[in-house]
Structure formats: C-alpha cells, structure tokens
Scaffold this motif. Structure first.
Motif, PDB file in Angstrom:
ATOM      1  N   ILE A 150      46.674  35.896  38.566  1.00 26.16           N
ATOM      2  CA  ILE A 150      46.728  35.166  40.862  1.00 26.16           C
ATOM      3  C   ILE A 150      45.144  36.109  40.793  1.00 26.16           C
ATOM      4  CG2 ILE A 150      47.252  34.574  42.691  1.00 26.16           C
ATOM      5  CD1 ILE A 150      49.698  33.603  41.462  1.00 26.16           C
ATOM      6  N   THR A 151      45.543  37.708  40.839  1.00 23.94           N
ATOM      7  CA  THR A 151      44.917  37.993  41.389  1.00 23.94           C
ATOM      8  C   THR A 151      43.281  38.449  40.297  1.00 23.94           C
ATOM      9  OG1 THR A 151      45.644  39.395  42.906  1.00 23.94           O
ATOM     10  CG2 THR A 151      43.966  40.403  41.653  1.00 23.94           C
ATOM     11  N   ALA A 152      43.303  38.689  38.876  1.00 28.43           N
ATOM     12  CA  ALA A 152      42.642  38.665  38.618  1.00 28.43           C
ATOM     13  C   ALA A 152      41.538  36.907  38.079  1.00 28.43           C
ATOM     14  CB  ALA A 152      42.811  39.125  37.026  1.00 28.43           C
ATOM     15  N   SER A 153      41.990  36.150  38.454  1.00 32.04           N
ATOM     16  CA  SER A 153      41.714  35.217  38.911  1.00 32.04           C
ATOM     17  C   SER A 153      41.160  34.738  39.393  1.00 32.04           C
ATOM     18  CB  SER A 153      42.466  33.824  38.110  1.00 32.04           C
ATOM     19  OG  SER A 153      43.868  33.519  37.044  1.00 32.04           O
ATOM     20  N   ILE A 154      41.479  35.005  40.554  1.00 32.75           N
ATOM     21  CA  ILE A 154      40.363  34.784  41.830  1.00 32.75           C
ATOM     22  C   ILE A 154      38.907  35.633  41.687  1.00 32.75           C
ATOM     23  CG2 ILE A 154      40.259  35.164  44.538  1.00 32.75           C
ATOM     24  CD1 ILE A 154      43.901  33.911  44.030  1.00 32.75           C
ATOM     25  N   LEU A 155      39.159  36.903  41.031  1.00 33.04           N
ATOM     26  CA  LEU A 155      38.063  38.304  41.598  1.00 33.04           C
ATOM     27  C   LEU A 155      37.559  37.508  40.501  1.00 33.04           C
ATOM     28  CD1 LEU A 155      40.205  41.710  42.272  1.00 33.04           C
ATOM     29  CD2 LEU A 155      39.107  39.212  43.950  1.00 33.04           C
ATOM     30  N   GLY A 156      38.349  37.467  39.260  1.00 36.54           N
ATOM     31  CA  GLY A 156      36.926  36.449  38.108  1.00 36.54           C
ATOM     32  C   GLY A 156      35.902  35.458  38.612  1.00 36.54           C
ATOM     33  N   PHE A 157      36.853  34.519  39.509  1.00 38.91           N
ATOM     34  CA  PHE A 157      35.410  33.480  39.520  1.00 38.91           C
ATOM     35  C   PHE A 157      34.969  33.988  41.102  1.00 38.91           C
ATOM     36  CE2 PHE A 157      35.440  29.301  41.835  1.00 38.91           C
ATOM     37  CZ  PHE A 157      35.281  28.156  40.874  1.00 38.91           C
ATOM     38  N   ALA A 158      35.347  34.707  41.741  1.00 38.26           N
ATOM     39  CA  ALA A 158      34.419  34.550  43.072  1.00 38.26           C
ATOM     40  C   ALA A 158      33.201  35.484  42.429  1.00 38.26           C
ATOM     41  CB  ALA A 158      34.889  35.402  44.351  1.00 38.26           C
ATOM     42  N   HIS A 159      33.648  36.651  41.414  1.00 42.05           N
ATOM     43  CA  HIS A 159      32.283  37.771  40.868  1.00 42.05           C
ATOM     44  C   HIS A 159      31.204  36.413  40.123  1.00 42.05           C
ATOM     45  CE1 HIS A 159      30.420  40.574  38.849  1.00 42.05           C
ATOM     46  NE2 HIS A 159      30.755  41.100  40.356  1.00 42.05           N
ATOM     47  N   THR A 160      31.633  36.101  39.766  1.00 44.42           N
ATOM     48  CA  THR A 160      30.955  35.245  38.938  1.00 44.42           C
ATOM     49  C   THR A 160      29.922  33.994  39.617  1.00 44.42           C
ATOM     50  OG1 THR A 160      32.216  34.779  36.949  1.00 44.42           O
ATOM     51  CG2 THR A 160      30.381  33.926  36.858  1.00 44.42           C
ATOM     52  N   VAL A 161      30.272  33.230  40.843  1.00 46.62           N
ATOM     53  CA  VAL A 161      30.112  32.364  41.891  1.00 46.62           C
ATOM     54  C   VAL A 161      28.889  33.623  42.579  1.00 46.62           C
ATOM     55  CG1 VAL A 161      30.455  31.500  44.088  1.00 46.62           C
ATOM     56  CG2 VAL A 161      31.368  31.335  41.897  1.00 46.62           C
ATOM     57  N   GLY A 162      29.326  34.615  43.052  1.00 44.14           N
ATOM     58  CA  GLY A 162      28.207  35.638  43.222  1.00 44.14           C
ATOM     59  C   GLY A 162      27.686  36.254  42.431  1.00 44.14           C
ATOM     60  N   GLU A 163      27.078  36.333  41.467  1.00 46.02           N
ATOM     61  CA  GLU A 163      25.562  36.457  40.448  1.00 46.02           C
ATOM     62  C   GLU A 163      24.561  35.975  41.006  1.00 46.02           C
ATOM     63  OE1 GLU A 163      26.689  36.508  36.650  1.00 46.02           O
ATOM     64  OE2 GLU A 163      29.680  36.151  36.423  1.00 46.02           O
TER      65      GLU A 163
END
Length: 226
Positions: A150-163
């Motif tokens: 769950i943590t990995a999915s949230i962080l991966g998605f959010a980090h990609t959005v902010g690139e």
C-alpha cells in the motif's frame, strides 16, 4: 473557466502515466525488493545503490542520461529501433521508462522494509508444511507485506505525478502526448497566466496533502492491528 482544455489533457495524461508507471514499478520492484531483503550476496550493496540513485541525483541528470541512452546512439534506442518500435524520447512510452527509473526507490524500499519485517519464522513454518517457495511467497509473504505494498503504491503514484525534470528532459512539451501537469504549470508561469497556474498548483498541494494523510492513516491502522 479556471482550467483550459489543455489543462484537462495534462491532468488526464498525468493520471495515465502515474497509474501505468506504478503498475510496472510493482511488477519490477517486487522481485528486486524480495531479493534485496533475502540475499547475502556482495551484489546487494551495488544493486541497492543503483536503485537508490534517483534519491540523490538531480532529475535533470537522470533525464539527460536516459535521453542519451534512449536516443539513436544509445543501446536502448538502437534496440527499440531494431525491433521496429521507433525511438522512445518525446513519446509517452519514453515518459513511462523515465518515470519507472526515477520512482523505483519509492517502491522498492518500502517493499524491502516490509519483506525484512516478516522475518524467517513464517517462512520456516510454511516450509515445514511442505509449501513450495512460490506458494509460500503468494500465500504467506504477500499477505503479511500488504501494508508495504500500500505504501509503495501510494508513494510510486504520487512521486510520478510530481515529476518535472525527468519528464521535461525525456518527453519535452508536446500537448496531449508528453505535457504533464508539472510541465503545464511551468508553461502557465512562463506565460504569466498565474490564475491557471494557481488552480493546477493548488490541486497538486491538495493531492500531496491527501497522499501524506493516507500514508499516516495506513501506518496508524497497521500499528493498531499489530
């Protein structure tokens, strides 16, 4: 109207990029994280350092070398051209490749921590029941590592959005194809369209707040469950 048609196209493209990149990151990051959590090989240090490189390198540096690697003289560019796939730079596929590499540590590290927290006892118990390694992984490891996923999915998605730096270097600024929200905000600021920039930037702030809220909530529920 606060948001233009190009703004909505950038939002849609960003969501598509983040969703696809997160899925690929989970597929790639899970075996890497599992290996890093279990191995005693001397390669653990070098591979872990490669995975963590995006944490310390400037995004423009990563984007530059990915651009060279995927270009006509790079080994990835030559491989994709020989397979008839064309060149990846300035395409959505190129953005996905860059996003996967840039967000890799934000998926691998939470998964690795979750796998390491499981310990050996559940695996030994499964082995005594004659469960195969594959069956043990899917029936024992994955359920126990659910908070890490769950943590990995949230962080991966959010980090990609902010690139910004990586996607700008690899994808450029093509409306509807490679122009994501972060680049669209930059364009609005350059054009002194501060009202539109405020709407998009404010949306990013709200999105980031709820991402952090979701992470804290998941950690709190995990502590209560433990």
């Amino acid at each position: 109207m606060p948001l233009t048609q190009e703004d909505f196209l950038a939002i849609r493209l960003t969501i598509e990029l983040a969703a696809l990149s997160t899925l690929i990151l989970l597929l790639i990051g899970t075996p890497i994280a599992w290996w890093l959590s279990r191995t005693r090989s001397w390669l653990k240090g070098p591979l872990g350092a490669v995975v963590a490189l995006p944490l310390v390198l400037p995004p423009t540096v990563i984007g530059f070398y990915l651009l060279i690697t995927m270009g006509p003289h790079g080994f990835i560019g030559q491989a994709t051209e020989s397979m008839g796939l064309g060149r990846l730079p300035f395409t959505f596929a190129g953005l996905v490749v860059g996003s996967v590499f840039y967000s890799l540590p934000f998926v691998v590290q939470p998964l690795q921590n979750a796998f390491e927290a499981i310990g050996n006892k559940p695996l030994e118990a499964a082995a005594t029941l004659r469960a195969s390694p594959l069956d043990t992984f899917f029936s024992v490891v994955l359920p126990l590592a659910r908070p890490g996923f769950i943590t990995a999915s949230i962080l991966g998605f959010a980090h990609t959005v902010g690139e910004f730096g990586v996607v700008l270097m690899i994808g450029g600024n093509i409306p509807g194809k490679t122009r994501v929200v972060s680049v669209q905000i930059f364009d609005h600021v350059e054009a002194m369209e501060y009202a539109q920039a405020h709407w998009l930037a404010g949306g990013m702030v709200i999105f980031s707040f709820f991402v952090l809220l979701a992470l804290y909530a998941s950690r709190r529920s995990r502590s209560a469950w433990a």
